[in-house]
Write a protein that holds these residues in place. Structure first.
Motif, PDB file in Angstrom:
ATOM      1  N   ASN B 119      25.890 104.252  58.567  1.00 22.83           N
ATOM      2  CA  ASN B 119      26.570 105.450  58.073  1.00 22.83           C
ATOM      3  C   ASN B 119      28.000 105.136  57.649  1.00 22.83           C
ATOM      4  O   ASN B 119      28.518 105.740  56.705  1.00 22.83           O
ATOM      5  N   ALA B 120      28.647 104.222  58.360  1.00 23.11           N
ATOM      6  CA  ALA B 120      30.027 103.874  58.023  1.00 23.11           C
ATOM      7  C   ALA B 120      30.105 103.296  56.613  1.00 23.11           C
ATOM      8  O   ALA B 120      30.971 103.672  55.812  1.00 23.11           O
ATOM      9  N   GLY B 123      28.512 105.981  53.996  1.00 26.91           N
ATOM     10  CA  GLY B 123      29.400 107.123  53.877  1.00 26.91           C
ATOM     11  C   GLY B 123      30.670 106.773  53.113  1.00 26.91           C
ATOM     12  O   GLY B 123      31.159 107.571  52.304  1.00 26.91           O
ATOM     13  N   SER B 124      31.196 105.578  53.355  1.00 27.17           N
ATOM     14  CA  SER B 124      32.375 105.123  52.614  1.00 27.17           C
ATOM     15  C   SER B 124      32.063 105.055  51.125  1.00 27.17           C
ATOM     16  O   SER B 124      32.852 105.481  50.282  1.00 27.17           O
ATOM     17  N   ASN B 127      31.782 108.602  49.670  1.00 24.01           N
ATOM     18  CA  ASN B 127      33.101 109.237  49.509  1.00 24.01           C
ATOM     19  C   ASN B 127      33.850 108.656  48.311  1.00 24.01           C
ATOM     20  O   ASN B 127      34.502 109.376  47.559  1.00 24.01           O
ATOM     21  N   CYS B 131      29.910 111.278  45.762  1.00 23.16           N
ATOM     22  CA  CYS B 131      28.535 111.769  45.698  1.00 23.16           C
ATOM     23  C   CYS B 131      28.087 112.138  47.112  1.00 23.16           C
ATOM     24  O   CYS B 131      28.826 111.959  48.079  1.00 23.16           O
ATOM     25  N   SER B 132      26.901 112.707  47.213  1.00 26.06           N
ATOM     26  CA  SER B 132      26.383 113.143  48.498  1.00 26.06           C
ATOM     27  C   SER B 132      25.067 112.438  48.775  1.00 26.06           C
ATOM     28  O   SER B 132      24.201 112.363  47.911  1.00 26.06           O
ATOM     29  N   LEU B 133      24.943 111.892  49.963  1.00 26.13           N
ATOM     30  CA  LEU B 133      23.729 111.199  50.368  1.00 26.13           C
ATOM     31  C   LEU B 133      23.091 111.901  51.551  1.00 26.13           C
ATOM     32  O   LEU B 133      23.793 112.416  52.421  1.00 26.13           O
TER      33      LEU B 133
END
Lengths: 123, 204
Positions: B119-120, B123-124, B127, B131-133
């Motif tokens: 996720n780190a 997510g990076s 950001n 976009c959105s995952l």
């Protein structure tokens, strides 16, 4: 006796949350997913919910949506590995009292819970 | 699909930022200093990757695999050789070394470690690309070599011509020589979309 509902499919994360909250004096009720958590919530209303987002059966956002239908003001704190800003925004729109990134510091969680209990959502 | 050096540099920086975030998280979980190597980013098509993996005889004892979907989609893996996964899970979970078996508790701890680390990085990236995952639940795969693990993940992709992007980041827990590799698998079309966003925007 009042209790806090801790929701996470990870035993490790639930254990860390329970350990962190021992000093609060509150009873801690654990749930492994959103379905268990919602059932627990309906049977015995907690004073605050700490929940993960990515879980089997029912995820944290779905749980939060159901909780808000039952209680618009109960404090809900998210503790998630998901660091996306878009996720934070989605949760904010549903009404949360805090968004903590895993792994969560005990002190950070305690501070967030204290602030949340002193201020209800929507106030 | 050919990826330029500039695009690889940008991807390397993204993974570097995410790895730093992951190292911080691991440090918090283990109570130890975490050392990271600079990520080595390499892009392969399926055929090239299979040949490379065979020649290096890379072996993965255990990996945590997580799918991601959205503007970009694919699979991410945190892979460990030998018994490193057991050892890391024991350290993080505070579980005594009384068994060599990957029992349910150890699996749960390792899944959570993989969840946080992957996720780190993802997510990076999300950001930075704005976009959105969404993510699949992390799962553990054992006893496969690198090519089987990654190509197995690739078989779940929608398109046949996936680009396999490998980011090798060595994670070392101080006083325990535990190392892991991060493997990112993107679908070709999605990677092109992501790269167009990345190269159009400053990363600093």
């Amino acid at each position: 006796m009042t209790h806090i509902l801790a929701v996470d499919d990870s035993l490790l994360s639930r254990r860390m949350t329970v350990d962190a909250l021992k000093s609060t004096g509150h009873r801690i009720v654990e749930a492994k997913n959103g379905v268990e958590a919602l059932e627990s919530f309906q049977n015995d209303r907690p004073i605050l919910v700490v929940t993960d987002l990515l879980m089997p059966e029912m995820d944290g956002q779905q749980l939060l949506t159901h909780i808000r239908e039952l209680d618009p003001t109960i404090p809900v704190i998210i503790a998630s590995a998901d660091i996306q800003q878009s996720t934070r925004t989605q949760c904010d729109e549903l009404g949360i009292s805090g968004f903590l990134s895993k792994p969560v510091h005990a002190k950070e969680l305690l501070t967030c819970i204290e602030a949340a209990l002193n201020q209800k959502v929507g106030d | 699909m050919a990826i330029t050096k500039e695009e690889l540099d940008v991807l390397s920086e993204i993974v570097n930022i995410g790895s730093g975030r992951a190292a911080f998280s691991l440090s918090e979980m283990t109570g130890s200093r975490i050392e990271l190597s600079v990520p080595q980013i390499r892009a392969y098509d399926s055929a090239d990757f299979q040949e490379m993996a065979k020649s290096l005889n890379l072996q993965i004892a255990t990996s945590v695999q997580q799918g991601f979907q959205g503007t970009v989609s694919g699979q991410a893996l945190l892979a460990f050789p030998d018994s490193n996964a057991f050892e890391l899970a024991r350290i993080v979970g505070g579980i005594p070394a009384t068994t060599e078996e990957m029992d349910q508790e150890l699996c749960g701890v390792l899944e959570e470690i993989g969840n946080i680390v992957l996720n780190a990085i993802l997510g990076s990236l999300a950001n930075l690309v704005d976009c959105s995952l969404s993510y699949s639940l992390p799962k553990i795969c054992t006893g496969k070599n690198l090519s089987d693990t990654a190509l197995g993940a690739g078989n779940q992709s929608k398109e046949a011509n996936s680009v396999i992007l490998i980011a090798d980041t060595s994670i070392i827990v101080a006083s325990h020589n535990i190392s892991g590799s991060l493997i990112l698998l993107f679908e070709t079309g999605d990677l092109e979309i992501m790269l167009s966003h990345l190269t159009a925007s400053p990363t600093s």
